[in-house]
Design a protein around this motif. Structure first.
Motif, mmCIF file in Angstrom:
data_model
loop_
_atom_site.group_PDB
_atom_site.id
_atom_site.type_symbol
_atom_site.label_atom_id
_atom_site.label_comp_id
_atom_site.label_asym_id
_atom_site.label_seq_id
_atom_site.Cartn_x
_atom_site.Cartn_y
_atom_site.Cartn_z
ATOM 1 N N LEU A 39 0.820 -1.206 0.000
ATOM 2 C CA LEU A 39 0.000 0.000 0.000
ATOM 3 C C LEU A 39 0.861 1.266 0.000
ATOM 4 C CD1 LEU A 39 -2.747 -1.248 2.462
ATOM 5 C CD2 LEU A 39 -2.879 -1.131 -0.035
ATOM 6 N N PHE A 40 2.009 1.210 0.647
ATOM 7 C CA PHE A 40 2.946 2.334 0.649
ATOM 8 C C PHE A 40 3.397 2.633 -0.775
ATOM 9 C CE2 PHE A 40 7.483 3.714 1.136
ATOM 10 C CZ PHE A 40 7.244 4.944 1.739
ATOM 11 N N LEU A 41 3.842 1.594 -1.489
ATOM 12 C CA LEU A 41 4.281 1.779 -2.869
ATOM 13 C C LEU A 41 3.136 2.256 -3.756
ATOM 14 C CD1 LEU A 41 6.633 -1.292 -3.429
ATOM 15 C CD2 LEU A 41 7.268 1.071 -2.908
ATOM 16 N N ALA A 42 1.959 1.668 -3.577
ATOM 17 C CA ALA A 42 0.798 2.071 -4.378
ATOM 18 C C ALA A 42 0.440 3.532 -4.138
ATOM 19 C CB ALA A 42 -0.395 1.171 -4.069
ATOM 20 N N ALA A 43 0.547 3.989 -2.897
ATOM 21 C CA ALA A 43 0.232 5.384 -2.582
ATOM 22 C C ALA A 43 1.225 6.330 -3.262
ATOM 23 C CB ALA A 43 0.237 5.608 -1.067
ATOM 24 N N ILE A 44 2.500 5.992 -3.257
ATOM 25 C CA ILE A 44 3.508 6.834 -3.908
ATOM 26 C C ILE A 44 3.248 6.904 -5.406
ATOM 27 C CG2 ILE A 44 5.962 7.026 -4.498
ATOM 28 C CD1 ILE A 44 6.548 5.768 -1.708
ATOM 29 N N SER A 45 3.053 5.757 -6.028
ATOM 30 C CA SER A 45 2.848 5.712 -7.472
ATOM 31 C C SER A 45 1.545 6.392 -7.880
ATOM 32 C CB SER A 45 2.850 4.255 -7.950
ATOM 33 O OG SER A 45 2.636 4.193 -9.339
ATOM 34 N N SER A 75 5.855 13.720 1.818
ATOM 35 C CA SER A 75 5.709 13.269 3.200
ATOM 36 C C SER A 75 6.651 12.121 3.549
ATOM 37 C CB SER A 75 4.258 12.818 3.442
ATOM 38 O OG SER A 75 3.358 13.865 3.169
ATOM 39 N N CYS A 76 7.429 11.657 2.595
ATOM 40 C CA CYS A 76 8.297 10.494 2.794
ATOM 41 C C CYS A 76 9.750 10.908 2.996
ATOM 42 C CB CYS A 76 8.239 9.574 1.573
ATOM 43 S SG CYS A 76 6.652 8.803 1.278
ATOM 44 N N SER A 77 10.456 10.149 3.823
ATOM 45 C CA SER A 77 11.889 10.378 3.975
ATOM 46 C C SER A 77 12.705 9.495 3.032
ATOM 47 C CB SER A 77 12.316 10.118 5.422
ATOM 48 O OG SER A 77 12.103 8.768 5.768
ATOM 49 N N VAL A 78 12.073 8.504 2.426
ATOM 50 C CA VAL A 78 12.773 7.599 1.519
ATOM 51 C C VAL A 78 13.052 8.307 0.186
ATOM 52 C CG1 VAL A 78 10.611 6.587 0.648
ATOM 53 C CG2 VAL A 78 12.714 5.302 0.443
ATOM 54 N N PRO A 79 14.244 8.118 -0.373
ATOM 55 C CA PRO A 79 14.497 8.668 -1.704
ATOM 56 C C PRO A 79 13.580 8.003 -2.738
ATOM 57 C CG PRO A 79 16.553 8.006 -0.661
ATOM 58 C CD PRO A 79 15.432 7.484 0.190
ATOM 59 N N ILE A 80 12.977 8.825 -3.582
ATOM 60 C CA ILE A 80 12.084 8.338 -4.640
ATOM 61 C C ILE A 80 12.652 8.833 -5.965
ATOM 62 C CG2 ILE A 80 9.749 8.384 -5.590
ATOM 63 C CD1 ILE A 80 8.793 9.022 -2.691
#
Length: 163
Positions: free
Chosen positions: A62-68, A143-148
């Protein structure tokens, strides 16, 4: 009501009490439901490596789906405003989760691989550049700290005639 703030709410219900609660790690179910007013429930679980049900979505999915999803919606809005006519959009995204050795971990990187098809008369360079702007405007990415990272591919074809 302030126009610069929007509240979201949801209710999560754990459905995994198999009769003994969490008396043992292996003895409880990982399934849960997310209820959001007026929308279908989302049935979730843990990842199978944590004794979850592989047929259900887990928080990492769900995290990945929300980003995409947020990136796509931001991108399509920009394209519509800038005159880039998008005919199709697909994203084969990947996320790398690294464990920290203490029972936790975090995503180290998320890479979006959107393939966008635009009309032949649309500006291909602009279509590629709008991915970076979409990333900047995406609420979830911000809102994410992960590099995208974005690695877009833009193709073109003739627009289909209107019926």
């Amino acid at each position: 009501m302030r126009r610069d703030v929007h509240e979201y709410s949801a209710r999560l219900i754990w459905d995994g009490n198999n009769g003994n609660g969490t008396s043992t790690y292996a003895g409880y179910g990982r399934q849960y439901r997310v209820l959001i007013g007026g929308k279908p429930a989302i049935e979730g679980t843990a990842d199978p490596m944590f004794k979850g049900d592989a047929s259900k979505h887990n928080p990492e999915d769900l995290f990945l789906a929300a980003i995409s999803g947020c990136h796509m919606l931001s991108y399509l809005a920009l394209c519509a405003r800038e005159g880039v006519n998008v005919l199709a959009y697909e994203d084969d995204l990947r996320g790398t989760l690294k464990f920290d050795g203490r029972g936790g971990g975090k995503f180290e990187e998320v890479v979006l691989h959107p393939t966008v098809t635009i009309t032949e008369d649309s500006d291909r360079k602009l279509a590629i550049a709008l991915h970076e702007k979409a990333h900047e405007l995406c609420f979830i990415a911000a809102s994410c700290s992960v590099p995208i990272r974005n690695e877009p591919v833009v193709e073109s074809r003739a627009a289909e005639p209107s019926v």
